[in-house]
Design a protein around this motif. Sequence first.
Motif, short mmCIF file in Angstrom:
data_model
loop_
_atom_site.label_atom_id
_atom_site.label_comp_id
_atom_site.label_asym_id
_atom_site.label_seq_id
_atom_site.Cartn_x
_atom_site.Cartn_y
_atom_site.Cartn_z
N LEU A 95 -10.93 3.54 -4.16
CA LEU A 95 -10.73 2.51 -5.18
C LEU A 95 -11.34 1.19 -4.72
O LEU A 95 -11.98 0.47 -5.50
N SER A 128 0.55 -5.09 -5.62
CA SER A 128 0.19 -3.68 -5.50
C SER A 128 -1.24 -3.61 -4.96
O SER A 128 -1.99 -4.59 -5.04
N PHE A 129 -1.61 -2.45 -4.42
CA PHE A 129 -2.97 -2.31 -3.90
C PHE A 129 -3.98 -2.50 -5.03
O PHE A 129 -5.01 -3.16 -4.86
N GLU A 130 -3.67 -1.96 -6.19
CA GLU A 130 -4.58 -2.08 -7.33
C GLU A 130 -4.77 -3.55 -7.73
O GLU A 130 -5.88 -3.99 -8.02
N PHE A 134 -4.70 3.09 5.35
CA PHE A 134 -4.90 3.28 3.92
C PHE A 134 -5.12 4.76 3.61
O PHE A 134 -5.72 5.49 4.40
N GLU A 135 -4.66 5.18 2.45
CA GLU A 135 -4.97 6.54 1.99
C GLU A 135 -6.42 6.59 1.51
O GLU A 135 -6.99 5.57 1.10
N GLN A 178 -7.63 7.73 -1.17
CA GLN A 178 -7.77 7.30 -2.57
C GLN A 178 -7.86 5.78 -2.66
O GLN A 178 -8.58 5.24 -3.50
N GLU A 179 -7.09 5.09 -1.83
CA GLU A 179 -7.12 3.63 -1.84
C GLU A 179 -8.49 3.12 -1.37
O GLU A 179 -9.04 2.17 -1.94
N ALA A 214 0.85 -1.20 0.00
CA ALA A 214 0.00 0.00 0.00
C ALA A 214 0.89 1.25 0.00
O ALA A 214 2.09 1.19 0.24
N LYS A 215 0.28 2.40 -0.26
CA LYS A 215 1.05 3.63 -0.41
C LYS A 215 1.76 4.06 0.86
O LYS A 215 2.85 4.64 0.83
#
Length: 247
Positions: free
Chosen positions: A213, A156-158, A206-207, A209-210, A113-114
């Motif tokens: 998503l 990756s988170f994505e 988590f951010e 944005q995450e 994660a970021k």
Amino acid sequence: MYQFFVEPGQIDVENRRVVIEGGDVNHIKNVLRMKVGEEIAVNNGQDGREYRCGIVSLHEDRIICQLRFIKEDSVELPVKVYLFQGLPKGDKMELVIQKAVELGAHAVIPVAAKRCVVRLDEKKARAKVLRWQGIAQAAAKQSRRGIIPAVSEVMSFEGAVKLASSMDVKLIPYELAQDMDKTRQLIESLKPGQSAAVFIGPEGGFEEQEVELAKEAGIVPVTLGKRILRTETAGLAVMAWIMYQCQ
């Protein structure tokens, strides 16, 4: 009773013969000092069955056992829980994997994660995953699991969100979520045969944005209560809740 994992081909049901090879040979002979006639449990790590065997002979590179009976009732949870764990600092991932396996996780997916402090290059990530898989196997032995839960490559988170999108129940504990009833309803909605995705953030969480998503993929933000849990605690709290609900 001691339990060991073998490859499916090492269990010959028709001839009631089981062969143990590899590192377990030394462990059985020289550490546990087991003798001919003693009973052990063997699993192939795939079908969830427990094969009860008696030791027939001990050799330098293998141990021959006779299959006595097959224990059909599985110790596995009736739902498959995939723990998507944000990479934590230090050796916390080892603790998470060990305890998640004991609590019944079907697989653990490390997520970059970021806000993860840890950054692994390809070589280090590969070595880490090998070690983590060994920890999962040891925990599966200790807790008498019928399978060895897989620890995947770091995602990756994505990529993690994409993998989880097709699962039946998907949740992401988030400090801004407040409705505990929603958490309860989601976990209680799990039915035998279904899959569940549990996303746990790293130390920094988590951010936004995450989380957005994740929501787009049907992953529901939930609360775990009024207190902020450490990353190595949060996933285990959810696993314990699911185990209680589905056991």
